[in-house]
Design a protein around this motif. Structure first.
Motif, short mmCIF file in Angstrom:
data_model
loop_
_atom_site.label_atom_id
_atom_site.label_comp_id
_atom_site.label_asym_id
_atom_site.label_seq_id
_atom_site.Cartn_x
_atom_site.Cartn_y
_atom_site.Cartn_z
N HIS A 2 -69.88 47.85 54.57
CA HIS A 2 -70.01 49.30 54.70
C HIS A 2 -69.01 49.82 55.72
N SER A 3 -68.20 50.77 55.33
CA SER A 3 -67.30 51.48 56.24
C SER A 3 -66.52 50.49 57.11
N MET A 4 -66.77 50.42 58.42
CA MET A 4 -66.04 49.44 59.24
C MET A 4 -66.26 48.02 58.74
N TYR B 40 -63.70 47.33 56.41
CA TYR B 40 -62.39 47.01 57.02
C TYR B 40 -62.37 45.52 57.42
N ARG C 37 -59.95 59.08 67.61
CA ARG C 37 -60.61 57.88 68.16
C ARG C 37 -60.28 57.71 69.63
N GLY D 213 -71.52 49.01 59.09
CA GLY D 213 -70.49 49.87 59.67
C GLY D 213 -70.72 50.13 61.15
N PHE D 214 -69.91 51.01 61.70
CA PHE D 214 -69.90 51.36 63.13
C PHE D 214 -70.76 52.57 63.38
N ILE E 26 -67.26 61.57 56.00
CA ILE E 26 -66.55 60.69 56.95
C ILE E 26 -65.41 59.97 56.21
N PHE F 5 -73.51 50.52 63.90
CA PHE F 5 -74.87 50.15 63.46
C PHE F 5 -75.12 48.66 63.65
N HIS G 75 -72.47 59.32 53.88
CA HIS G 75 -71.82 58.09 54.36
C HIS G 75 -72.76 56.88 54.36
N MET H 84 -60.52 49.60 65.18
CA MET H 84 -60.40 50.35 63.92
C MET H 84 -59.10 51.14 63.90
N MET I 56 -71.35 61.63 65.69
CA MET I 56 -71.45 61.13 64.30
C MET I 56 -72.69 61.59 63.53
#
Ligand code: MLT
Length: 266
Positions: free
Chosen positions: A91-93, A96, A130, A26-27, A217, A29, A243, A190, A152
């Motif tokens: 994971h998360s982003m 997506y 964002r 994810g974002f 989140i 990371f 998260h 995103m 975050m």
């Protein structure tokens, strides 16, 4: 006409053998967040763990990182490794990006798993948030990663439980390394992503939605809602995780993943 994307080479880990299993972080990371799953699954699968564009050891480019663009980078990597089909876990982003990839080339997926992620697009409030963060990162210049880390870090972990200080430090360090150009490109990408929920009833491969029970989140209700509309869902709620369940509750998360992956092979 389909848009053409110019992929960049990604920094990646390629370890183990067997069925290819792609882990997308994810974002903001990097592939490092999968350290526990890398240990658990390297003897069982061929693990491909890239750092996505603008993250970790991969380069940043100017412009908006549409999720399709990031998925094109992953397809390019898989082509380079001569991998046709893989199981994708995002994971998360990273989720997506996996969904964008599935929309583009469903035939290259054996299964798709989302961890702390969602199929929904941003609503107007999330988009506005964002856009404000982009402004702050741009104003901060080289200190842009600090802005995102401050925004975050307090929301990453299970609320109401004191997080492991070593994990907080590890993730803080990881986030502070993020490149401001990559941060801005990704935030804009995103915000621009479409709603992927209509993909779920059509998706004829195993689909996993794993969520931390205390994720603020992307709330766990989103995973349950995806499970209601998906054709072949597995929904897993990991207790005492926020998260980052792969790091907050590595054993429970890895075991849940193991069971899902085994079911994919049956
Ligand atoms: C992530 O962890 O990748 C991001 O928090 C996802 C998001 O902001 O939508």
């Amino acid at each position: 006409m389909q848009k053409q994307y110019i992929p960049i080479p990604l920094h990646f880990v390629d370890i183990g053998g067997g069925i290819p299993l792609v882990f997308l972080h994810g974002f903001p990371f990097s592939g490092a967040i999968w350290r526990e799953q890398q240990k658990a699954f390297a003897g069982l699968y061929r693990l491909i763990i890239p750092d996505l564009r603008g993250h970790g050891g991969s380069a940043s480019t100017a412009g908006v990182y549409e999720m399709d663009l990031m998925a094109a980078d992953v397809f390019n990597l898989l082509d380079q490794l001569k991998i046709d089909k893989a199981i994708w876990i995002g994971h998360s982003m990273g989720g997506y990006v996996a969904l964008a990839g599935y929309h583009m080339k469903p035939e290259r997926f054996r299964a798709l798993g989302l961890i702390g992620s969602q199929t929904s697009a941003d609503d107007s409030v999330a988009r506005e948030r964002r856009s404000q963060l982009v402004e702050k990162v741009l104003q901060a210049g080289v200190r842009g990663a600090q802005v995102v880390t401050d925004a975050m870090i307090g929301r990453l972990f299970a609320q109401g439980i004191t997080p492991d200080p070593e994990l907080v430090e590890e993730l803080t360090r990881l986030m502070l390394k993020a490149d401001p150009t990559g941060i801005v490109g990704t935030l804009k990408g995103m915000a621009a992503r479409p709603d992927s929920t209509p993909l779920l009833p059509e998706m004829d491969i195993p689909f996993l939605a794993l969520t931390g029970a205390k994720d603020v989140i992307i709330p766990p209700e989103r995973a349950e809602r995806m499970g209601e509309v998906a054709q072949t869902p597995t929904v897993i709620v990991v207790d005492d995780a926020g998260h980052m369940p792969m790091l907050e509750q590595p054993y429970a998360t890895t075991e849940a993943l193991r069971q899902f992956l085994e079911s994919v092979q049956r």
